[in-house]
Design an enzyme around this catalytic site. Structure first.
Site, PDB file in Angstrom:
ATOM      1  N   HIS A 155     -44.739   6.977 -19.682  1.00  0.00           N
ATOM      2  CA  HIS A 155     -46.148   7.319 -19.475  1.00  0.00           C
ATOM      3  C   HIS A 155     -46.361   7.863 -18.055  1.00  0.00           C
ATOM      4  CE1 HIS A 155     -50.052   6.459 -21.729  1.00  0.00           C
ATOM      5  NE2 HIS A 155     -50.502   6.989 -20.602  1.00  0.00           N
ATOM      6  N   SER A 179     -55.126  14.924 -26.314  1.00  0.00           N
ATOM      7  CA  SER A 179     -55.322  13.482 -26.168  1.00  0.00           C
ATOM      8  C   SER A 179     -56.525  12.970 -26.963  1.00  0.00           C
ATOM      9  CB  SER A 179     -55.525  13.148 -24.685  1.00  0.00           C
ATOM     10  OG  SER A 179     -55.940  11.806 -24.529  1.00  0.00           O
ATOM     11  N   THR A 189     -49.383   7.004 -29.231  1.00  0.00           N
ATOM     12  CA  THR A 189     -48.919   6.443 -27.956  1.00  0.00           C
ATOM     13  C   THR A 189     -48.935   4.924 -28.038  1.00  0.00           C
ATOM     14  OG1 THR A 189     -49.686   8.387 -26.790  1.00  0.00           O
ATOM     15  CG2 THR A 189     -49.333   6.417 -25.455  1.00  0.00           C
ATOM     16  N   TYR A 233     -54.533   7.329 -29.989  1.00  0.00           N
ATOM     17  CA  TYR A 233     -54.563   5.924 -29.565  1.00  0.00           C
ATOM     18  C   TYR A 233     -55.186   5.150 -30.709  1.00  0.00           C
ATOM     19  CZ  TYR A 233     -53.434   6.573 -24.583  1.00  0.00           C
ATOM     20  OH  TYR A 233     -52.803   6.840 -23.390  1.00  0.00           O
ATOM     21  N   LYS A 243     -44.902   7.745 -29.118  1.00  0.00           N
ATOM     22  CA  LYS A 243     -44.720   8.124 -27.706  1.00  0.00           C
ATOM     23  C   LYS A 243     -44.715   6.871 -26.838  1.00  0.00           C
ATOM     24  CE  LYS A 243     -46.873  10.866 -23.995  1.00  0.00           C
ATOM     25  NZ  LYS A 243     -47.538   9.900 -23.125  1.00  0.00           N
TER      26      LYS A 243
HETATM   27  C1  FNR Z   1     -51.418  10.769 -18.863  1.00  0.00           C
HETATM   28  N1  FNR Z   1     -50.614  10.438 -19.969  1.00  0.00           N
HETATM   29  C2  FNR Z   1     -51.226  10.232 -21.192  1.00  0.00           C
HETATM   30  N2  FNR Z   1     -50.465   9.928 -22.294  1.00  0.00           N
HETATM   31  C3  FNR Z   1     -51.031   9.766 -23.502  1.00  0.00           C
HETATM   32  O1  FNR Z   1     -50.319   9.511 -24.467  1.00  0.00           O
HETATM   33  N3  FNR Z   1     -52.392   9.913 -23.650  1.00  0.00           N
HETATM   34  C4  FNR Z   1     -53.211  10.200 -22.618  1.00  0.00           C
HETATM   35  O2  FNR Z   1     -54.427  10.337 -22.792  1.00  0.00           O
HETATM   36  C5  FNR Z   1     -52.627  10.348 -21.330  1.00  0.00           C
HETATM   37  N4  FNR Z   1     -53.405  10.630 -20.244  1.00  0.00           N
HETATM   38  C6  FNR Z   1     -52.818  10.863 -19.019  1.00  0.00           C
HETATM   39  C7  FNR Z   1     -53.625  11.202 -17.931  1.00  0.00           C
HETATM   40  C8  FNR Z   1     -53.044  11.487 -16.702  1.00  0.00           C
HETATM   41  C9  FNR Z   1     -53.914  11.868 -15.535  1.00  0.00           C
HETATM   42  C10 FNR Z   1     -51.627  11.409 -16.544  1.00  0.00           C
HETATM   43  C11 FNR Z   1     -50.954  11.749 -15.240  1.00  0.00           C
HETATM   44  C12 FNR Z   1     -50.837  11.046 -17.623  1.00  0.00           C
HETATM   45  C13 FNR Z   1     -49.145  10.445 -19.865  1.00  0.00           C
HETATM   46  C14 FNR Z   1     -48.598  11.854 -20.150  1.00  0.00           C
HETATM   47  O3  FNR Z   1     -48.791  12.226 -21.483  1.00  0.00           O
HETATM   48  C15 FNR Z   1     -47.100  11.980 -19.851  1.00  0.00           C
HETATM   49  O4  FNR Z   1     -46.385  10.988 -20.522  1.00  0.00           O
HETATM   50  C16 FNR Z   1     -46.766  11.925 -18.348  1.00  0.00           C
HETATM   51  O5  FNR Z   1     -47.780  12.539 -17.584  1.00  0.00           O
HETATM   52  C17 FNR Z   1     -45.433  12.644 -18.094  1.00  0.00           C
HETATM   53  O6  FNR Z   1     -45.061  12.580 -16.762  1.00  0.00           O
HETATM   54  P1  FNR Z   1     -45.324  13.775 -15.697  1.00  0.00           P
HETATM   55  O7  FNR Z   1     -44.885  15.075 -16.315  1.00  0.00           O
HETATM   56  O8  FNR Z   1     -46.769  13.736 -15.364  1.00  0.00           O
HETATM   57  O9  FNR Z   1     -44.456  13.364 -14.554  1.00  0.00           O
END
Ligand code: FNR
Length: 364
Positions: free
Chosen positions: A255, A108, A157, A131, A231
């Site tokens: 997300h 990330s 993203t 980002y 994404k």
């Molecule tokens: C995320 N997600 C996320 N996505 C992204 O593109 N950059 C990021 O920094 C983050 N940070 C992040 C933190 C936390 C605590 C969570 C729970 C989620 C989204 C992540 O990449 C992903 O799309 C989802 O978590 C997928 O769903 P599940 O597997 O958690 O159900």
């Protein structure tokens, strides 16, 4: 390792007991009432897998190729911000597990460890999640650093131009600890908010002032030779537009239920997006993957690979790198067992014909 860990849900239960309640709420929660988080899991549960019998699986494997890059299995670690929230080594420990289990990792922009140090642990299959920043120079500086560190794709993203309503985390009193920060971003990255005129909106003229548009993606494509994956795509029209612009792949995702809520699940829209972009266009998907059989369902619906999100943090909280490695081993073994029992020796054997919609259960 605690013997009660038999599947990914066990890690979540242990992490829930071990983490401060507000940290757990921040991770587990979603936008608004969490309805989209729940929908992600419920959508996967609608399907049954139809097995075919007496299939020779002796040459079986879970290998896939994504944008010309070989992966041992169709699961990658989703980008998750601030992993030092749950373990002092954060992303470094996660990367060690990814390397040990030959699993792709997407690091990330909001990592709490330097992107170069994480890359140093990963000999292959490392992608960087980008980002887009308010200042174009800050974005390009991240791109150049990711290129130099050996990342092989940029996952941009696009579904979170502003933070959603994180009511569950707010209610639990979650506060970002002062020592867990986005170390890869400049300390001062605000372009300075201009004072709003009377009648202007805090959202449209405030938070969204520097939010990226299609023009930024076009510009980014001209800046780097790395393949760009968007994404957070949930509409077939956007998927087609992205492909036509020259994007190399997409992650169909809401997300993890943390952006727009309610929004469709990836499970619901994946078939129409696959149809819109064509058979060979790289499509990943995420949301709710907790079992090898969930991976199978996503692949049958048209994904080439899936991302695993929250279970990384639960396993990391419970047992650091060893926990994440165990989590990956469990889901990989489950996928192999599911494929063997379903009579699908390779990922290309997993098609929509293997799925059946669950009968609606009579209410009791
Ligand atoms: C995320 N997600 C996320 N996505 C992204 O593109 N950059 C990021 O920094 C983050 N940070 C992040 C933190 C936390 C605590 C969570 C729970 C989620 C989204 C992540 O990449 C992903 O799309 C989802 O978590 C997928 O769903 P599940 O597997 O958690 O159900």
């Amino acid at each position: 390792m605690d013997p009660v860990v038999t599947c990914l849900a066990d890690f979540e239960a242990l992490a829930r007991g071990a983490l401060p309640p507000a940290t757990y709420a921040h991770i587990a929660g979603g936008s608004a009432d969490g309805q989209t988080v729940d929908a992600n899991t419920a959508a996967l549960k609608q399907f049954r897998i139809v097995s075919r019998i007496l299939v020779d699986c002796r040459d079986g494997s879970t290998r896939v190729s994504l944008m010309g890059e070989a992966f041992a299995h169709p699961m990658l670690l989703a980008p998750l911000s601030y992993q030092r929230l749950v373990h002092p080594e954060g992303e470094i420990a996660t990367a060690q597990a990814a390397d040990a289990l030959d699993t792709g990792m997407i690091v990330s922009t909001l990592a709490s460890q330097p992107l170069e140090a994480v890359a140093g642990v990963l000999p292959r299959n490392k992608w960087f999640q980008l980002y887009l920043q308010a200042r174009w120079d800050d974005t390009i500086s991240l791109v150049r650093r990711a290129e130099s560190a050996g990342y092989t794709a940029l996952v941009v993203t696009v579904d979170a131009p502003v933070t959603g309503m994180r009511n569950q985390a707010e209610r639990a009193g979650f506060r970002q600890p002062a020592d867990v920060v986005a170390v890869n971003l400049p300390a001062t990255r605000d372009v300075g908010q201009i004072a709003l005129e009377p009648g202007q909106s805090r959202v449209f003229q405030g938070a969204m002032l520097h939010a990226p548009t299609w023009e930024a993606i076009r510009r980014l494509l001209g800046e780097t030779d790395l393949p760009i994956v968007l994404k957070g795509v949930l509409s077939a029209a956007d998927a087609r537009a992205a492909r036509d612009l020259g994007v190399s792949g997409l992650v169909v995702s809401n997300h993890g239920g943390r952006a727009l809520a309610p929004s469709p699940t990836a499970v619901e829209v994946l078939p129409e997006i696959r149809q819109a972009v064509g058979e060979d266009f790289p499509l990943l998907a995420d949301g709710g993957v907790r079992r090898g059989s969930d991976v199978f369902v996503y692949l049958a619906l048209g994904a080439d690979a899936v991302l695993i999100g929250r279970p990384q943090l639960y396993a990391l909280a419970v047992n650091g790198a060893l926990g994440v490695a165990r989590m990956l081993r469990l889901v990989r073994d489950e996928l192999e067992l599911t494929m063997a029992l379903a009579g699908c020796p390779s990922v290309s054997d997993i098609g929509i014909d293997r799925l059946r919609h669950r009968e609606v259960e009579p209410s009791s």
